[in-house]
Design a protein around this motif. Structure first.
Motif, PDB file in Angstrom:
ATOM      1  N   GLY A 142       0.747  -1.262   0.046  1.00  0.00           N
ATOM      2  CA  GLY A 142      -0.111  -0.367   0.805  1.00  0.00           C
ATOM      3  C   GLY A 142       0.835   1.422   0.032  1.00  0.00           C
ATOM      4  O   GLY A 142       0.829   1.897  -0.256  1.00  0.00           O
ATOM      5  N   GLY A 143       2.197   0.854   0.203  1.00  0.00           N
ATOM      6  CA  GLY A 143       2.907   2.155   0.081  1.00  0.00           C
ATOM      7  C   GLY A 143       2.628   2.998   1.679  1.00  0.00           C
ATOM      8  O   GLY A 143       1.748   2.561   1.947  1.00  0.00           O
ATOM      9  N   ALA A 144       3.313   4.655   1.740  1.00  0.00           N
ATOM     10  CA  ALA A 144       3.184   4.819   2.716  1.00  0.00           C
ATOM     11  C   ALA A 144       2.666   6.625   2.311  1.00  0.00           C
ATOM     12  O   ALA A 144       2.301   6.856   1.244  1.00  0.00           O
ATOM     13  N   CYS A 145       1.640   7.233   3.392  1.00  0.00           N
ATOM     14  CA  CYS A 145       1.020   8.198   3.058  1.00  0.00           C
ATOM     15  C   CYS A 145       2.173   9.366   2.702  1.00  0.00           C
ATOM     16  O   CYS A 145       2.893   9.849   3.419  1.00  0.00           O
ATOM     17  N   ALA A 146       1.830  10.550   2.420  1.00  0.00           N
ATOM     18  CA  ALA A 146       2.716  11.337   1.653  1.00  0.00           C
ATOM     19  C   ALA A 146       1.254  12.870   1.401  1.00  0.00           C
ATOM     20  O   ALA A 146      -0.254  12.800   1.326  1.00  0.00           O
ATOM     21  N   THR A 147       1.905  13.293   1.756  1.00  0.00           N
ATOM     22  CA  THR A 147       0.933  15.410   1.485  1.00  0.00           C
ATOM     23  C   THR A 147       0.462  14.968   0.034  1.00  0.00           C
ATOM     24  O   THR A 147      -0.590  15.402  -0.297  1.00  0.00           O
TER      25      THR A 147
ATOM     26  N   SER B 242       0.022  12.345  -1.899  1.00  0.00           N
ATOM     27  CA  SER B 242      -1.194  11.294  -2.277  1.00  0.00           C
ATOM     28  C   SER B 242      -2.324  11.964  -1.581  1.00  0.00           C
ATOM     29  O   SER B 242      -3.643  11.589  -1.694  1.00  0.00           O
ATOM     30  N   ASN B 243      -2.295  12.079   0.036  1.00  0.00           N
ATOM     31  CA  ASN B 243      -3.498  12.541   0.440  1.00  0.00           C
ATOM     32  C   ASN B 243      -4.525  13.636  -0.634  1.00  0.00           C
ATOM     33  O   ASN B 243      -5.489  13.752  -0.103  1.00  0.00           O
TER      34      ASN B 243
ATOM     35  N   LYS C 104      -6.137  19.118   2.324  1.00  0.00           N
ATOM     36  CA  LYS C 104      -5.638  17.985   3.049  1.00  0.00           C
ATOM     37  C   LYS C 104      -3.602  17.625   2.918  1.00  0.00           C
ATOM     38  O   LYS C 104      -3.118  17.274   3.335  1.00  0.00           O
ATOM     39  N   ARG C 105      -3.645  18.086   2.087  1.00  0.00           N
ATOM     40  CA  ARG C 105      -1.942  18.609   1.226  1.00  0.00           C
ATOM     41  C   ARG C 105      -1.224  18.871   2.680  1.00  0.00           C
ATOM     42  O   ARG C 105      -0.351  18.842   2.959  1.00  0.00           O
ATOM     43  N   CYS C 106      -1.753  19.668   3.729  1.00  0.00           N
ATOM     44  CA  CYS C 106      -1.045  20.246   4.666  1.00  0.00           C
ATOM     45  C   CYS C 106      -1.113  19.354   5.906  1.00  0.00           C
ATOM     46  O   CYS C 106      -0.266  19.789   6.963  1.00  0.00           O
ATOM     47  N   MET C 107      -2.011  18.364   5.608  1.00  0.00           N
ATOM     48  CA  MET C 107      -2.001  17.559   7.130  1.00  0.00           C
ATOM     49  C   MET C 107      -0.641  16.732   6.983  1.00  0.00           C
ATOM     50  O   MET C 107      -0.390  15.991   5.756  1.00  0.00           O
TER      51      MET C 107
END
Ligand SMILES: [Zn+2]
Length: 212
Positions: free
Chosen positions: A102-107, A109-110, A118-121
């Motif tokens: 699944g990979g990791a979350c990034a701004t 991909s958010n 959601k980019r700033c999260m």
């Protein structure tokens, strides 16, 4: 597959709680065992591994999946490097399944998955970048951030080959334990994601324990 550990927490040489959204970076020596403990349940621990003696060698999901002929990681899984060497082996697991596709979350991909605002999260990739910036002496850079493992995360593959980010199968007190087969640098992002059920929309702390 579930297998409980024989190790006693009282004999651990290191115990550290990692708050939700923080990173944990340590070298684990060949022969040492470490445990990632999901303290409150339904938490994802996005983890990278490097050969401590030559960090250009790092964890490879494709080599690992190909050699074990299975998409999911659990007891008996040998975690392989981009040189197809065994870096670590999962020796105990009370969760039963961990994701490595699944990979990791990034701004970024958010933004694509959820919405522009959601980019700033805070995202896992930011935690890894911070860790590498604060440990420049390791010689690991942005380009070395590649395949990772999402411990405790449930990403079932559908009959049609689709990926689904499903509700977690972990619970308070569940853990996964790995033995190092070489000197490894372990870099965990205790995932801060709030937009999908991998953390039950509520990121919580984990604990890392190390035994000699
Ligand atoms: Zn994440």
């Amino acid at each position: 597959m579930v297998r409980e550990s024989l190790l006693n927490a009282e004999n651990a040489v290191l115990r550290e709680v990692v708050r939700a959204g923080d990173y944990w970076l340590k070298e684990i020596k060949k022969g040492q065992t470490f445990r990632i403990l999901d303290l409150e349940g339904n938490q994802a621990a996005d983890t990278l591994f490097y050969n401590a003696d030559d960090p250009s060698e790092r964890y490879s999901a494709t080599d690992t999946v190909r050699e074990q002929r299975n998409l999911y990681l659990t007891v008996g899984s040998q975690l392989r490097s981009n040189l197809n060497n065994v870096m670590l082996e999962i020796v105990a697991d009370t969760c039963g399944r961990h994701d490595t596709i699944g990979g990791a979350c990034a701004t970024e991909s958010n933004t694509v998955r959820y919405s522009l605002e959601k980019r700033c999260m805070h995202a896992c990739r930011d935690s890894w970048m911070l860790a590498l910036a604060e440990h420049e002496h390791l010689g690991i850079s942005k380009r070395d951030i590649t395949h990772n493992i999402n411990f405790f995360m449930n990403v079932p593959v559908t009959r049609d080959g689709g990926l689904t980010f499903a509700d977690g199968i972990s619970a308070p007190g569940k853990y996964v334990e790995l033995r190092a087969c070489m000197n490894v640098i372990v870099l965990i992002s205790n995932c801060p994601q709030l937009n999908n059920p991998c953390n039950a929309y509520n990121p919580t702390p984990i604990e890392v324990l190390v035994w000699n």
